[in-house]
Design a protein around this motif. Structure first.
Motif, mmCIF file in Angstrom:
data_model
loop_
_atom_site.group_PDB
_atom_site.id
_atom_site.type_symbol
_atom_site.label_atom_id
_atom_site.label_comp_id
_atom_site.label_asym_id
_atom_site.label_seq_id
_atom_site.Cartn_x
_atom_site.Cartn_y
_atom_site.Cartn_z
ATOM 1 N N SER A 65 0.832 -1.205 0.000
ATOM 2 C CA SER A 65 0.000 0.000 0.000
ATOM 3 C C SER A 65 0.868 1.257 0.000
ATOM 4 C CB SER A 65 -0.916 0.008 1.231
ATOM 5 O OG SER A 65 -1.820 -1.069 1.206
ATOM 6 N N PHE A 66 0.356 2.330 -0.592
ATOM 7 C CA PHE A 66 1.065 3.607 -0.628
ATOM 8 C C PHE A 66 1.286 4.114 0.789
ATOM 9 C CE2 PHE A 66 0.762 8.269 -0.502
ATOM 10 C CZ PHE A 66 1.803 8.626 -1.342
ATOM 11 N N SER A 67 2.508 4.526 1.088
ATOM 12 C CA SER A 67 2.793 5.051 2.424
ATOM 13 C C SER A 67 3.317 6.480 2.415
ATOM 14 C CB SER A 67 3.803 4.144 3.152
ATOM 15 O OG SER A 67 5.026 4.081 2.440
ATOM 16 N N ALA A 242 -7.438 8.161 -5.401
ATOM 17 C CA ALA A 242 -6.580 8.597 -4.294
ATOM 18 C C ALA A 242 -5.713 7.432 -3.832
ATOM 19 C CB ALA A 242 -7.432 9.103 -3.141
ATOM 20 N N LYS A 243 -4.532 7.729 -3.348
ATOM 21 C CA LYS A 243 -3.598 6.671 -2.990
ATOM 22 C C LYS A 243 -3.810 6.134 -1.589
ATOM 23 C CE LYS A 243 -0.078 8.141 -6.275
ATOM 24 N NZ LYS A 243 1.334 8.547 -6.499
ATOM 25 N N SER A 244 -4.725 6.754 -0.831
ATOM 26 C CA SER A 244 -5.009 6.276 0.521
ATOM 27 C C SER A 244 -6.413 6.708 0.931
ATOM 28 C CB SER A 244 -3.973 6.837 1.508
ATOM 29 O OG SER A 244 -4.249 6.433 2.826
ATOM 30 N N ASP A 245 -7.188 5.782 1.471
ATOM 31 C CA ASP A 245 -8.508 6.053 2.055
ATOM 32 C C ASP A 245 -9.521 6.657 1.090
ATOM 33 O OD1 ASP A 245 -7.759 4.963 4.418
ATOM 34 O OD2 ASP A 245 -7.890 6.794 5.601
ATOM 35 N N GLY A 246 -9.388 6.361 -0.186
ATOM 36 C CA GLY A 246 -10.329 6.910 -1.157
ATOM 37 C C GLY A 246 -11.756 6.453 -0.937
ATOM 38 N N ALA A 247 -11.944 5.281 -0.319
ATOM 39 C CA ALA A 247 -13.276 4.696 -0.177
ATOM 40 C C ALA A 247 -14.184 5.489 0.750
ATOM 41 C CB ALA A 247 -13.172 3.259 0.315
ATOM 42 N N ASN A 248 -13.619 6.305 1.622
ATOM 43 C CA ASN A 248 -14.470 7.048 2.553
ATOM 44 C C ASN A 248 -14.267 8.560 2.482
ATOM 45 O OD1 ASN A 248 -12.107 5.639 4.282
ATOM 46 N ND2 ASN A 248 -12.378 7.725 5.004
#
Length: 272
Positions: A65-67, A242-248
């Motif tokens: 995952s993208f960090s 989005a590379k992180s948390d796009g789902a919410n």
């Protein structure tokens, strides 16, 4: 306490304050684009605004995952956002040795929910003299957050606030217990409601967190009704990529409508 945050504006408007921005700093252009739109909307509505962005995502389900784009590079982008738009900034730290580093670039240090009991992390954040925003652990009762707050205060820093980001409900869902807002306000701190992370669906079998962004306004309206001091939300012009948390996350073009309705509700509540 909010008035002590550098560059904060509109604190006399009677509105909630807002911590908002992308989940992670993916690059300079995206950060400036998102910040520009939030500044435009919050200036129009007289909402005190703090730009949020994580310089690194340390808590990922999968190793692929993208960090982040590099700590110093992302922190410099946060500073550029602050300088460009004359707004305060907040980012989360993950270990005690990161506190002083991040404090060189931002105005508020945020303690992630999973780390809210880490004494050395809380003390290190307190020792920077910055405002400390502690996210309530998904596993903690609201009453238990007084001990996290006291660790910061006992370290000599009175500038602390709490953010509720939902409580675990089973293995793959979260709920918001609105009774916790007035409970935590009794500790003498501003209390923020994180209206996007509260709608996460963690621990999915794919290793990618899900979410229910269609309920963002529902969660936020209830927060206004119970008198929350501020809101935290993550927004992006293209959440699907989005590379992180796009789902919410909230889609950026929906921000103005949401904040307009919430500001109207806040004005109504203030007049009751």
């Amino acid at each position: 306490m909010i008035n002590s945050i550098p560059k904060i504006k509109n604190t006399d408007s009677g509105q909630f304050f807002l911590l908002a921005g992308p989940c992670a700093i993916e690059g300079e252009d995206m950060a400036l684009r998102i910040a520009e739109e939030i500044v435009r909307v919050t200036s129009k509505l007289k909402i005190p605004f703090i730009f949020k962005g994580s310089y690194r995502k340390a808590n990922r389900s999968r190793i692929d995952s993208f960090s982040g784009i590099g700590d110093e590079k992302a922190l410099k982008i946060l500073r550029k956002v602050s300088d460009t738009f004359d707004v305060p900034t907040v980012t989360d730290i993950h270990a005690a040795n990161e506190a002083a580093m991040a404090a060189e670039y931002v105005d508020i240090l945020q303690i992630p929910a999973f780390l809210c009991r880490q004494t050395d992390l809380l003390i290190a954040a307190a020792n920077t003299g910055k405002v400390v925003n502690i996210k309530k652990g998904q596993f903690l009762a609201p009453e238990a957050m007084q001990f996290a707050v006291n660790k910061v205060r006992d370290a000599g820093n009175q500038k602390v606030m709490i953010t509720d980001r939902g409580t675990m409900f089973g293995y793959q869902d979260l709920i918001v217990d609105y009774r916790g807002i007035p409970v935590m306000q009794q500790f003498g701190t501003p209390v923020v409601l994180d209206i996007t992370h509260s709608l996460q669906q963690p621990n999915q079998s794919s290793g990618v967190t899900g979410g229910k962004p269609q309920l963002i306004e529902t969660i936020a309206r209830a927060g206004v009704a119970v008198g929350v001091d501020g809101f935290f939300l993550e927004t992006h012009h293209d959440p699907a990529n989005a590379k992180s948390d796009g789902a919410n996350m909230l889609r950026l073009d929906l921000l103005e409508g949401l904040l307009t309705r919430l500001a109207t509700l806040r004005s109504t509540v203030n007049n009751l």
